[in-house]
Design an enzyme around this catalytic site. Sequence first.
Site, mmCIF file in Angstrom:
data_model
loop_
_atom_site.group_PDB
_atom_site.id
_atom_site.type_symbol
_atom_site.label_atom_id
_atom_site.label_comp_id
_atom_site.label_asym_id
_atom_site.label_seq_id
_atom_site.Cartn_x
_atom_site.Cartn_y
_atom_site.Cartn_z
ATOM 1 N N LYS A 197 3.398 28.874 39.014
ATOM 2 C CA LYS A 197 2.315 28.409 39.886
ATOM 3 C C LYS A 197 2.736 27.168 40.641
ATOM 4 C CE LYS A 197 -0.010 25.479 36.444
ATOM 5 N NZ LYS A 197 0.714 24.283 36.741
ATOM 6 N N ASP A 227 -7.648 20.119 30.411
ATOM 7 C CA ASP A 227 -8.534 19.101 30.981
ATOM 8 C C ASP A 227 -9.713 19.773 31.683
ATOM 9 O OD1 ASP A 227 -9.748 16.922 32.128
ATOM 10 O OD2 ASP A 227 -7.965 16.143 33.109
#
Length: 316
Positions: A197, A227
């Site tokens: 990615k 997160d």
Amino acid sequence: MAKYGDSRLKVFTLNSNKGLAHEITEHIGVPMGKSSVMRFSDGEVQINIEESIRGCDVYLIQSTSAPANEHIMELLIMIDALKRASAKTINIVMPYYGYARQDRKARAREPITSKLVANLLETAGATRVLTLDLHATQIQGFFDIPVDQLMGVPILSDYFKQKRLDDLVIVSPDHGGVVRARKMADRLKAPIAIIDKRRPKPNVSEVMNIVGNIEGKTAIIIDDIIDTAGTITLAANALMEHGAKEVYACCTHPVLSGPAIERIKNSKIKELVVTNSIVLPEEKIIDKITPLSVAPLMAEAIIRVHEHVSVSTLFD
């Protein structure tokens, strides 16, 4: 509770993760050290140590999780208090090392906050740091004092081993996590795959490609920190689109900020397995999340450090 024999080993905790701290003291067999954290009327931190620690080896448990700045300041003030009270050693037990994601200058005029936190801890008077799954292993080199890094992979791997899942593939959500994925894959005797990615800006990720065979397999995505859960949920959706049978995810540090819980709820992830290195408030505890305790591991590491025995053999 079996009582630990050496009264010179003292364990104290601050406010970041009291539940984990009390679990650790129970496993060691020592009472929790007596101290109090209060605030002056203007919000400044006031700390009192309510027992003698002269000549003792002190283990201070404090993650620098949210609110990170509050917890770091508590930690620094407590270290100063311990030093001035003549503690023999001040060992910081930090299940989650905050500010670790800024470990190098990726752009011009950026700080290296993980180095700054290391400097603050040393200057305050810490003599050792015991932590769990640093975001980048090179952070150990930012310290001029001993750093023992424990690993969450064995705890997470043992959980999935007990589930007896078939046709496993261990997935790293990015190239930086391949070593971690390989460690889990070795323990579960499974192949690995990698999500390729690019990240246009912080907390925003875009899946580009999947390297490895995941078709018809049960995928386990492993990361150190989750997160906002953008990366992990996007990865899970991509794996299902490319033919994975089902997707599990796991991490050591469940930061789970902002839209994380909503994203996990709506994602293709069947189960998210985390550790209790960071306290999960009640509103973040959902059916999809399974917490595992790192207390036995951290207690054993504290005893080994205190008795001058190898810590690395915990993972052999």
